[in-house]
Design an enzyme around this catalytic site. Sequence first.
Site, PDB file in Angstrom:
ATOM      1  N   ASP A 156      -8.509  -2.248   4.247  1.00 37.29           N
ATOM      2  CA  ASP A 156      -8.582  -1.189   5.260  1.00 37.29           C
ATOM      3  C   ASP A 156      -8.334   0.207   4.685  1.00 37.29           C
ATOM      4  OD1 ASP A 156      -5.918  -2.278   4.809  1.00 37.29           O
ATOM      5  OD2 ASP A 156      -5.228  -0.784   6.242  1.00 37.29           O
ATOM      6  N   THR A 185       0.898  -1.161   0.000  1.00 39.94           N
ATOM      7  CA  THR A 185       0.000   0.000   0.000  1.00 39.94           C
ATOM      8  C   THR A 185       0.923   1.194   0.000  1.00 39.94           C
ATOM      9  OG1 THR A 185      -1.895  -0.973   1.162  1.00 39.94           O
ATOM     10  CG2 THR A 185      -1.505   1.325   1.592  1.00 39.94           C
ATOM     11  N   VAL A 204     -12.711  -5.575  -0.159  1.00 44.36           N
ATOM     12  CA  VAL A 204     -12.220  -4.224   0.104  1.00 44.36           C
ATOM     13  C   VAL A 204     -11.346  -4.284   1.364  1.00 44.36           C
ATOM     14  CG1 VAL A 204     -12.912  -1.882   0.750  1.00 44.36           C
ATOM     15  CG2 VAL A 204     -14.236  -3.144  -0.953  1.00 44.36           C
TER      16      VAL A 204
HETATM   17  N1  ASP Z   1      -3.652  -2.929   3.709  1.00 45.60           N
HETATM   18  C1  ASP Z   1      -3.751  -3.435   2.369  1.00 45.60           C
HETATM   19  C2  ASP Z   1      -4.997  -4.254   2.244  1.00 45.60           C
HETATM   20  O1  ASP Z   1      -5.281  -5.074   3.114  1.00 45.60           O
HETATM   21  C3  ASP Z   1      -2.581  -4.249   1.947  1.00 45.60           C
HETATM   22  C4  ASP Z   1      -1.253  -3.841   2.488  1.00 45.60           C
HETATM   23  O2  ASP Z   1      -1.075  -2.718   2.910  1.00 45.60           O
HETATM   24  O3  ASP Z   1      -0.333  -4.658   2.491  1.00 45.60           O
HETATM   25  O4  ASP Z   1      -5.676  -4.132   1.269  1.00 45.60           O
END
Ligand code: ASP
Length: 317
Positions: free
Chosen positions: A213, A182, A211
């Site tokens: 976080d 992300t 979806v």
């Molecule tokens: N937080 C993101 C999600 O779960 C993925 C990540 O940041 O690694 O979609």
Amino acid sequence: MKQKFSIAIHGGAGTILREKITKKTDKDYREGLHQSITAGIDILKAGGSALDACTAAVIVMEDSELFNAGKGSVFTNEGTNEMDASIMDGKSKECGAISCVKTVRNPILLAKLIMEKSNHVHLSGEGAEKFAEMHGLAFEDKDYFFTKRRWFQLQTVLAREKEIQETVTILDHDGDDGKHGTVGCVALDNDGNLAAATSSGGMTNKKFNRVGDTPVIGAGNYADNDSCAVSATGHGEYVMRLLTAYDVSAMMLYKNMSLKDSSANAIDKLSKLGGSGGIIAIDKNGTITMPMNTPGMYRASCTNTETEPNVKIFADE
Ligand code: ASP
């Protein structure tokens, strides 16, 4: 007059191991992070807003193949891309979010547009794309979002899934860095305003319009001038259960805890629940903290008292 500012960015946390990263990859990521934070710093130095600085920094990472957002987004189980993003203004508490968007070039611009031009907070899928079209945002065709590296990651995960399907429940996430990531930015500007922006392609092999976080206000992204601005990365299902970004702010406001203690505590809670990830957080005094429970997190930070941004990858740097 020298502008007072503070800014931090991340490009995802995960199993990032020194022994697995080539010199070239290490260099490419550090350069990408440097370029992203510089875009934000330039705006803050010129007296621009934290909101604009966060947007600019995130756009650089969305436009790069290296990071799991925009162009470098991971693939869903069906071999498509579905992107999530959100942005929040700590002064007004206004925010905008999108989920499951497929061909908008810069999802963070769409989140900002929703915050500024609609009466809503969160738009999803085709409706969100329609709104983007109405306001003239740039779209790309599917080929733009195709990167060999992400495609290979999907094929690897699918092959592994097939192998283990008969014996165990299918893993949607195994902590392998190749599957997720992300990008995010938090900033404090010269007027004392905080902002946070986060954008993600989600997790490789995600199904059923999952979806994460990132677009959930208070989970992957939050900003409040009275406390802090936070952007999270990691296993979204855990971050959503804990409302990690809001939790940091709440600990500061209700328990009078420092930014560092509340951020460390939020990561402890994530670990206890079994989730992996990291956050970048900044408070109204410009203090920055970037805790994680993973071996690494692509990240960088800078304040007006420093001449160069600090760019880091591994947890022990
Ligand atoms: N937080 C993101 C999600 O779960 C993925 C990540 O940041 O690694 O979609």
